[in-house]
Write a protein that holds these residues in place. Structure first.
Motif, short mmCIF file in Angstrom:
data_model
loop_
_atom_site.label_atom_id
_atom_site.label_comp_id
_atom_site.label_asym_id
_atom_site.label_seq_id
_atom_site.Cartn_x
_atom_site.Cartn_y
_atom_site.Cartn_z
N VAL A 29 0.85 -1.06 -0.11
CA VAL A 29 -0.01 0.02 0.08
C VAL A 29 1.01 1.32 -0.25
CG1 VAL A 29 -1.67 1.10 1.22
CG2 VAL A 29 -1.83 -1.19 1.11
N PHE A 30 1.81 1.39 0.72
CA PHE A 30 2.83 2.21 0.72
C PHE A 30 4.27 1.95 0.69
CE2 PHE A 30 -0.87 4.00 3.08
CZ PHE A 30 -1.09 5.23 2.29
N ASN A 47 -0.64 -11.30 -6.03
CA ASN A 47 0.18 -11.71 -5.21
C ASN A 47 -0.33 -12.97 -4.24
OD1 ASN A 47 1.92 -9.25 -5.14
ND2 ASN A 47 0.16 -8.19 -4.36
N VAL A 48 0.57 -13.86 -4.15
CA VAL A 48 0.10 -14.96 -3.39
C VAL A 48 1.01 -15.50 -2.47
CG1 VAL A 48 1.08 -16.61 -5.25
CG2 VAL A 48 -0.75 -17.31 -4.03
N ALA A 96 2.41 -6.40 5.12
CA ALA A 96 3.65 -6.59 5.74
C ALA A 96 4.64 -7.18 5.06
CB ALA A 96 3.27 -7.28 7.40
N LEU A 97 4.38 -8.41 4.41
CA LEU A 97 5.22 -8.97 3.66
C LEU A 97 5.75 -8.26 2.40
CD1 LEU A 97 2.95 -12.61 3.20
CD2 LEU A 97 5.28 -12.09 4.51
N LEU A 98 4.98 -7.58 1.78
CA LEU A 98 5.46 -6.87 0.71
C LEU A 98 6.28 -5.63 1.11
CD1 LEU A 98 1.88 -6.47 -1.22
CD2 LEU A 98 3.73 -7.16 -2.36
N ASP A 133 1.58 -5.70 -2.05
CA ASP A 133 0.84 -5.63 -1.37
C ASP A 133 0.59 -6.50 -0.60
OD1 ASP A 133 -0.59 -5.41 -0.51
OD2 ASP A 133 0.06 -5.56 -0.05
#
Length: 598
Positions: A29-30, A47-48, A96-98, A133
């Motif tokens: 997102v950011f 995304n997976v 958080a992952l992204l 994301d």
């Protein structure tokens, strides 16, 4: 129909100071979690997350809806070997992952000493850029006879209605979907029939009646298997050209593609002066290079899963408690959410929600009265107690149940995953519909090294206006007039290495362009009078030792400098504080004697 299964300045007299600037590659997102000058990212890809456990696969699919379309008409079709269990997933986990594993480029600036009154050598400036994301169930589901109802299982998970369809041919399934107001894409029949012939069932998801885009959340599928695969062949019918695909794998060791190639990009193609702003272009062409043929991934990060900082993304807190809302008077709801850290509402008209689904739940159980803005209503519920819809709120049990199933339970499970699995792998590719001819499969290889997400190069600014960039693998590139990044005439390779990764051991090199790239660097530098002492080596040891940094078997990518390929160069740039120190270059003699790779 959106098919998802990727689914789908001060100068120091005796030393140096560091003046960092940062720009990060964004996937979520950011870019950087709210640092100054952060910018939102528009993700056109999918995304997976795969969680690899013994004899079981758990897949988290991030689902997104175009806000300019009718969400009720969209459906997601997922071919899968057997009927899985279904749960609500956590969007903050994907955020958080992204963001936590986003590749970050840094360019430090150092300066040559230019006379007695000139710049004191070794002034260092860091510039950094980033590229790019609960309801479940199972059933044996005997294969229906032709002409029978193809539905073998129904359930719900959060905002989604889910059916599992099975038949010998696709026509009954297609007709059922059309009869039940699912959108169909012409031309997908042949591929879906292939999945049926391979023994798969078709999972169809759509938003439940009354839900909208604000209710959308990831979906979790869990099923017995030793193989993690997603149906990319089907994704092509709802894809775009050069679509970003990011695959995360949580396990005990590093993951790699099984039936796709693995690519290390050519460092000469990355624009280091612009913080890899051309990153996606480079990856797009690198995965299309010889022997990769458009069916390849690069590794953006591989290392400890504790790089993910859950509390920065509010996907779970032990203070969250759905029971507190049962029997609670509705005018006290926001105060209770504030106390639990789920919301920050104060003043006359300000509310901030710490979970993307919370405002949608409030709209369902505490709808905003006509004539009021949501912010002024929720920020001061006691003042509007007489206008609260008491029937929608009831005794609060409905809100409590929804809060638990859509926010608390998914967040708690996300935290459990990060606590249980110590290793995170992030892979990325850019692929177009005509290339989606095989479903990627991934596996664990215990012999692969870590891939850091931070890559730092150094630009040494010379007194004559030229500069020399030392890449993270210590290869040096002469840059005339300090920029732009050179265009190496006759240098055609986008990939430095194309690999096939087995279940164990080092990758097999299908293509290795390291020696040719090093020769091109040497020719380029010598043509521009660098190094000033021609007997000094200018290329890394990777031209003679492919296991060293810069060209390793699955290790740090020579192109990205300390990490393999990375995605989504959004080029966010933020100012940073001072830090670090560099050794002062005492003169031109020391310049020539700078440490280089053997």
């Amino acid at each position: 129909m959106r098919t998802s299964m990727l689914l789908g300045a001060a100068f120091a007299a005796a030393g140096a100071v560091a003046l960092p600037q940062t720009a990060e590659a964004c996937g979520g997102v950011f870019c950087d979690g709210g640092l100054p000058n952060s910018m939102p990212v528009n993700q056109d890809g999918e995304n997976v997350l795969f969680v690899l456990n013994q004899n079981e696969v758990e897949v988290h699919i991030q689902i997104s809806i175009d806000p300019n379309t009718n969400a009720q008409k969209f459906a997601w079709l997922v071919p899968i070997a057997q009927i899985p269990e279904f749960e609500v997933g956590s969007q903050p986990l994907f955020d958080a992952l992204l963001n936590s594993s986003v590749p970050t480029y840094q360019l430090q600036q150092t300066f040559e000493i230019c006379g007695e009154n000139g710049i004191s050598g070794g002034l260092t400036t860091n510039a950094t850029g980033t590229a790019g994301d609960t309801a479940g169930g199972s059933t044996s589901g005997e294969e229906p006879a032709p002409g029978e109802d193809p539905v073998v299982f129904k359930t719900t998970a959060g905002a989604f209605e889910i059916v599992v369809l099975q038949d010998q041919t696709i026509e009954p399934i297609k007709q059922w979907l059309l009869d039940n107001d699912y959108q169909w894409i012409d031309g997908s029949e042949m591929v879906l029939q292939q999945y049926l012939d391979e023994g798969n069932v078709i999972v169809a998801l759509k938003l439940a009646a009354g839900s909208d885009g604000g209710d959308v959340h990831p979906i979790v599928l869990r099923y017995p298997s030793n193989e993690n695969c997603f149906p990319l062949r089907l994704t092509r019918f709802a894809s775009i050209e050069n679509m970003d695909i990011r695959v995360f794998v949580l396990g005990d060791q590093r993951a790699a593609p099984t039936n796709y190639r693995h690519v290390l990009v050519n460092p000469l193609k990355i624009d280091w002066l612009q913080f890899a702003a051309n990153y996606k272009e480079v990856i797009t062409k690198a995965v299309d290079d010889l022997e990769a043929d458009g069916l390849a991934f690069v590794t953006e990060y591989a290392g400890p899963s504790n790089v993910v900082q859950p509390f920065s993304f509010n996907f779970y807190s032990t203070s969250w408690n759905e029971a507190a809302f049962v029997g609670l008077p509705p005018e006290q709801v926001i105060t209770t959410l504030n106390d639990q850290g789920l919301a920050n509402c104060f003043g006359a008209d300000f509310c901030f929600y710490n979970h993307p689904l919370l405002e949608s739940l409030l709209n369902d159980f505490l709808p905003v009265p006509d004539g009021l803005a949501a912010e002024e209503f929720y920020a001061n519920l006691p003042a509007y107690a007489g206008q609260i819809d008491a029937m929608a709120w009831g005794d609060g049990s409905g809100f409590a149940q929804a809060l638990d199933s859509r926010i608390i339970a998914p967040g708690e499970h996300a935290q459990e995953l990060l606590d249980t699995y110590s290793y995170l792998t992030r892979m990325y590719t850019v692929i177009s519909p005509n290339e989606m001819i095989a479903d990627p499969i991934f596996h664990i290889n215990p012999d692969l090294p870590e891939v850091p997400s931070f890559r730092s190069a150094t630009e040494y600014n010379l007194c004559d206006g030229n500069s020399v960039v030392t890449l993270p693998d210590e290869r040096e590139i002469f840059v005339p007039n300090g920029g732009p990044w050179p265009d190496f005439i006759g240098e055609m390779w986008w990939a430095e290495e194309v690999q096939q990764v087995a279940l164990k051991g080092k990758p097999m090199h299908l293509v290795n362009n390291t020696a040719a790239i090093n020769k091109k660097i040497e020719e380029w530098n010598l043509a521009h009078g660098w190094p000033r002492f021609p007997d000094a080596p200018t290329t890394s040891a990777s031209d003679t030792d492919s296991d060293g940094p810069g060209s390793s078997d699955g290790g740090p990518d020579s192109a990205t400098g300390g990490g393999q390929d990375d995605a989504s160069g959004c080029g966010c740039r933020t100012g940073g504080g001072r830090g670090g120190a560099a050794l002062m270059l005492a003169g031109l003699g020391l310049l020539a004697a700078r440490r280089r790779r053997r």
